[in-house]
Design a protein around this motif. Sequence first.
Motif, PDB file in Angstrom:
ATOM      1  N   ASP A  38     -11.688  -3.312  -7.141  1.00  0.00           N
ATOM      2  CA  ASP A  38     -10.613  -2.384  -6.786  1.00  0.00           C
ATOM      3  C   ASP A  38     -11.153  -1.045  -6.297  1.00  0.00           C
ATOM      4  OD1 ASP A  38      -7.599  -1.863  -6.943  1.00  0.00           O
ATOM      5  OD2 ASP A  38      -8.422  -0.171  -8.066  1.00  0.00           O
TER       6      ASP A  38
ATOM      7  N   LYS B 134     -12.605  -1.772  -2.803  1.00  0.00           N
ATOM      8  CA  LYS B 134     -11.678  -2.534  -1.958  1.00  0.00           C
ATOM      9  C   LYS B 134     -12.420  -3.640  -1.201  1.00  0.00           C
ATOM     10  CE  LYS B 134      -8.482   0.353  -3.237  1.00  0.00           C
ATOM     11  NZ  LYS B 134      -7.633  -0.004  -4.390  1.00  0.00           N
TER      12      LYS B 134
ATOM     13  N   GLY C 201     -13.793  -6.499   3.384  1.00  0.00           N
ATOM     14  CA  GLY C 201     -13.042  -5.355   2.895  1.00  0.00           C
ATOM     15  C   GLY C 201     -12.958  -4.227   3.889  1.00  0.00           C
TER      16      GLY C 201
ATOM     17  N   TRP D 210       0.804  -1.217   0.000  1.00  0.00           N
ATOM     18  CA  TRP D 210       0.000   0.000   0.000  1.00  0.00           C
ATOM     19  C   TRP D 210       0.842   1.274   0.000  1.00  0.00           C
ATOM     20  CZ3 TRP D 210      -4.287  -1.111   4.260  1.00  0.00           C
ATOM     21  CH2 TRP D 210      -4.982  -2.272   3.890  1.00  0.00           C
TER      22      TRP D 210
END
Length: 417
Positions: A302, A305, A320, A56
């Motif tokens: 995506d 998330k 998520g 990340w």
Amino acid sequence: MTKIAVIGAGISGVSTAYALLKLGYDVTILERQRYAAMETSFANGGQLSASNAEVWNHWSTVTKGVKWMLKRDAPLLMNPSPTWHKYSWLAEFVSNISNYHENTVATTRMAISARQYMFDIADREGIEFDHVSRGILHIYWDKQGFEHATKVNQMLTEGGLDRRAVAVQEIASIEPALHGKFYAGFFTPSDSTGDIHKYTTGLATACEKLGAKLEYDAVVSRIDRKKRLQLSYVVHGRLGETVDQVLEADGIVVCAGCASRQLAAMLGDRLNIYPVKGYSITVHLDDEHAQLAAPWVSLLDDRAKIVTSRLGTDRLRVAGTAEFNGHNRDIRDDRIRTLVEWTRELFPSVSTNRVVPWAGLRPMMPNMMPRVGKGRAPGVFYNTGHGHLGWTLSAATSAVLAEVVAESVPVTPRHAA
């Protein structure tokens, strides 16, 4: 016989214990909960996902985090209240942006190597964990998201991953149950999913059969060194009574998730793990209609998330979000509602009338890499800080850690397997 104490009976702890037992060590596992796999290894997203190996540490994450700070349903949410731990972690997170490429490639390679370790163990020990080998499909709603994913894919393929771009038409053929107006996707056929709780508890049972001693309801309060390492711990009985115990060992492996930071401090090490909360729901598919309407291929959206995993015929795991709010395990209704609404939107025929919510704390290092190796003091080791990839990486990091222990604290030759 050479004795090793493993602190923690989550996925990294039992995987470490198993690897050490196979080398011939006498292993005791100390776990503060009453059973194995009751914290972060209880109900995660279920993905064994080398395709999710991107760390990340990227400026886009920082930008999104600031933008989302005041948005309650944002994928990444941060409590702005200042704490030294939080802001020291964030400062180190930013300082590791320069290692983004290197760490993403290294994590990909680690994830790929972990697969065979895990599958071999499951076959050898007869562990059933609702394993589904249908790949993982990443979906993107717009050109910008897909273009970033294309850059990430170059790093994943550099790490050895077989992953390919798919057009909208192919998305529909890979997972017909999925609804949405997507831009494109990426598909990783070699990734898979499973129930982490079933696997971890099955492996804990295998460790006991190999001779490990498991001490549950055991909270480590102090660690001293005399001739050997001494662990003082309190065992909490089922009727509320407590018993003080002392365990002597030749080595200690800390695999205690977010509690590893405090244990490391007892041992003279700095381990800057931060608890990043994630949420999941388990959707019970109670009739044939719901079962047919739910996906079998694992997904990662995506933009939101959010990930999905099919756990056998009658369960769908949806998970998520990331929340920076300290050691807070509260299950927030608004975060759960986001997962439920996402499920309804993308799988409109799946009934969500029976949903089980959960929240767990991911133990994250600022560089997004697990801490695997020796501590400062002789006989002290770590296999912790796997973040959102503990399920994916632990089989490999445990094999590496066991070899490190063997070099430093050799097993008595007559007991070697």
